[in-house]
Design a protein around this motif. Structure first.
Motif, PDB file in Angstrom:
ATOM      1  N   THR A  50       0.834  -1.218   0.079  1.00 45.13           N
ATOM      2  CA  THR A  50       0.007  -0.077   0.087  1.00 45.13           C
ATOM      3  C   THR A  50       0.840   1.312  -0.111  1.00 45.13           C
ATOM      4  O   THR A  50       0.391   2.404  -0.448  1.00 45.13           O
ATOM      5  CB  THR A  50      -1.030   0.011   1.180  1.00 45.13           C
ATOM      6  N   ASP A  51       2.061   1.230   0.492  1.00 40.95           N
ATOM      7  CA  ASP A  51       2.926   2.430   0.518  1.00 40.95           C
ATOM      8  C   ASP A  51       3.836   2.472  -0.661  1.00 40.95           C
ATOM      9  O   ASP A  51       4.597   3.327  -0.849  1.00 40.95           O
ATOM     10  CB  ASP A  51       3.788   2.364   1.717  1.00 40.95           C
ATOM     11  N   GLU A  52       3.750   1.559  -1.502  1.00 40.32           N
ATOM     12  CA  GLU A  52       4.386   1.595  -2.853  1.00 40.32           C
ATOM     13  C   GLU A  52       3.612   2.567  -4.059  1.00 40.32           C
ATOM     14  O   GLU A  52       3.071   2.021  -4.837  1.00 40.32           O
ATOM     15  CB  GLU A  52       4.814   0.358  -3.524  1.00 40.32           C
ATOM     16  N   ASP A  53       4.030   3.780  -3.971  1.00 41.73           N
ATOM     17  CA  ASP A  53       3.441   4.607  -4.861  1.00 41.73           C
ATOM     18  C   ASP A  53       3.388   4.293  -6.402  1.00 41.73           C
ATOM     19  O   ASP A  53       2.608   4.338  -7.168  1.00 41.73           O
ATOM     20  CB  ASP A  53       3.531   6.104  -4.634  1.00 41.73           C
ATOM     21  N   PHE A  54       4.796   4.077  -6.668  1.00 40.92           N
ATOM     22  CA  PHE A  54       5.080   3.613  -8.187  1.00 40.92           C
ATOM     23  C   PHE A  54       4.324   2.438  -8.445  1.00 40.92           C
ATOM     24  O   PHE A  54       3.755   2.265  -9.628  1.00 40.92           O
ATOM     25  CB  PHE A  54       6.672   3.354  -8.268  1.00 40.92           C
ATOM     26  N   VAL A  55       4.069   1.436  -7.672  1.00 40.99           N
ATOM     27  CA  VAL A  55       3.399   0.111  -8.087  1.00 40.99           C
ATOM     28  C   VAL A  55       2.053   0.695  -8.252  1.00 40.99           C
ATOM     29  O   VAL A  55       1.464   0.006  -9.236  1.00 40.99           O
ATOM     30  CB  VAL A  55       3.674  -0.803  -6.898  1.00 40.99           C
ATOM     31  N   ARG A  56       1.403   1.077  -7.335  1.00 42.02           N
ATOM     32  CA  ARG A  56      -0.126   1.779  -7.309  1.00 42.02           C
ATOM     33  C   ARG A  56      -0.181   2.426  -8.701  1.00 42.02           C
ATOM     34  O   ARG A  56      -1.179   2.333  -9.394  1.00 42.02           O
ATOM     35  CB  ARG A  56      -0.625   2.606  -6.215  1.00 42.02           C
ATOM     36  N   MET A  57       0.507   3.591  -9.025  1.00 42.16           N
ATOM     37  CA  MET A  57       0.526   4.285 -10.167  1.00 42.16           C
ATOM     38  C   MET A  57       0.632   3.543 -11.465  1.00 42.16           C
ATOM     39  O   MET A  57      -0.127   3.585 -12.405  1.00 42.16           O
ATOM     40  CB  MET A  57       1.589   5.397 -10.226  1.00 42.16           C
ATOM     41  N   SER A  58       1.548   2.572 -11.485  1.00 42.08           N
ATOM     42  CA  SER A  58       1.935   1.691 -12.639  1.00 42.08           C
ATOM     43  C   SER A  58       0.714   0.708 -12.944  1.00 42.08           C
ATOM     44  O   SER A  58       0.194   0.520 -13.844  1.00 42.08           O
ATOM     45  CB  SER A  58       3.084   1.066 -12.419  1.00 42.08           C
ATOM     46  N   ILE A  59       0.076   0.027 -11.900  1.00 36.19           N
ATOM     47  CA  ILE A  59      -0.838  -0.898 -12.331  1.00 36.19           C
ATOM     48  C   ILE A  59      -2.194  -0.207 -12.534  1.00 36.19           C
ATOM     49  O   ILE A  59      -2.816  -0.672 -13.440  1.00 36.19           O
ATOM     50  CB  ILE A  59      -0.929  -1.889 -10.968  1.00 36.19           C
ATOM     51  N   SER A  60      -2.297   0.989 -11.988  1.00 43.11           N
ATOM     52  CA  SER A  60      -3.553   1.681 -12.353  1.00 43.11           C
ATOM     53  C   SER A  60      -3.568   2.056 -13.820  1.00 43.11           C
ATOM     54  O   SER A  60      -4.637   2.123 -14.467  1.00 43.11           O
ATOM     55  CB  SER A  60      -3.513   2.839 -11.362  1.00 43.11           C
ATOM     56  N   SER A  61      -2.304   2.499 -14.082  1.00 44.07           N
ATOM     57  CA  SER A  61      -2.330   3.064 -15.696  1.00 44.07           C
ATOM     58  C   SER A  61      -2.282   1.917 -16.483  1.00 44.07           C
ATOM     59  O   SER A  61      -3.154   2.007 -17.634  1.00 44.07           O
ATOM     60  CB  SER A  61      -0.909   3.732 -15.668  1.00 44.07           C
ATOM     61  N   PHE A  62      -1.725   0.893 -16.147  1.00 43.87           N
ATOM     62  CA  PHE A  62      -2.043  -0.444 -16.890  1.00 43.87           C
ATOM     63  C   PHE A  62      -3.477  -0.861 -17.054  1.00 43.87           C
ATOM     64  O   PHE A  62      -3.759  -1.157 -18.285  1.00 43.87           O
ATOM     65  CB  PHE A  62      -1.149  -1.544 -16.435  1.00 43.87           C
ATOM     66  N   LEU A  63      -4.091  -0.723 -16.006  1.00 39.27           N
ATOM     67  CA  LEU A  63      -5.617  -1.244 -16.071  1.00 39.27           C
ATOM     68  C   LEU A  63      -6.327  -0.366 -16.932  1.00 39.27           C
ATOM     69  O   LEU A  63      -7.227  -0.579 -17.750  1.00 39.27           O
ATOM     70  CB  LEU A  63      -6.181  -1.531 -14.834  1.00 39.27           C
ATOM     71  N   GLU A  64      -6.263   1.164 -16.749  1.00 37.25           N
ATOM     72  CA  GLU A  64      -7.046   2.282 -17.345  1.00 37.25           C
ATOM     73  C   GLU A  64      -6.562   2.170 -18.863  1.00 37.25           C
ATOM     74  O   GLU A  64      -7.409   2.342 -19.553  1.00 37.25           O
ATOM     75  CB  GLU A  64      -6.336   3.439 -16.615  1.00 37.25           C
TER      76      GLU A  64
END
Length: 127
Positions: free
Chosen positions: A35-49
């Protein structure tokens, strides 16, 4: 966690999504203690979007022999295409990281295929 480790998690999440669609990013990241890994969140969100655009870009750049890539290779390629086109990661960095992931998670010479496909995509688009 450094960027290489974060990118590896994103690759694993993209692979997971290819098997069972990720519906709730927050829940998945919480279960994996990311949950604290902003790059992971941003990257997977971008991929799904941007999945349909990413998939179209990959598919349109594969010849008939290469249409049947393994889920692992496809996940690595998706990761790199997402980074280069939707996250402003430098092309050379993204391709290098994709090659390293292929060396670690795929068959012996698959990294050459990853490099070739990604190189072809960026040359075609003038990136």
């Amino acid at each position: 966690m450094n960027r290489v480790e974060q990118r590896e998690w994103v690759f694993k999440l993209i692979y997971q999504d290819s098997i069972s669609k990720i519906e709730d990013i927050d829940k998945v990241l919480e279960e994996l203690d990311l949950t604290d890994e902003d790059f992971v969140r941003m990257s997977i969100s971008s991929f799904l979007e941007n999945f349909s655009s990413i998939d179209d870009k990959l598919t349109s750049n594969l010849d008939s022999k290469r249409k049947r890539l393994s889920k692992v290779l496809r996940s690595i390629l998706y990761l790199s295409i997402n980074e280069m086109y939707f996250m402003d990661i430098p092309v050379s960095v993204s391709i290098n990281e994709a090659v390293n992931l292929a060396k670690k998670y795929s068959d012996e010479d698959d990294y050459k295929l990853v490099n070739s496909i990604l190189g072809s995509i960026v040359r075609k688009d003038g990136k």
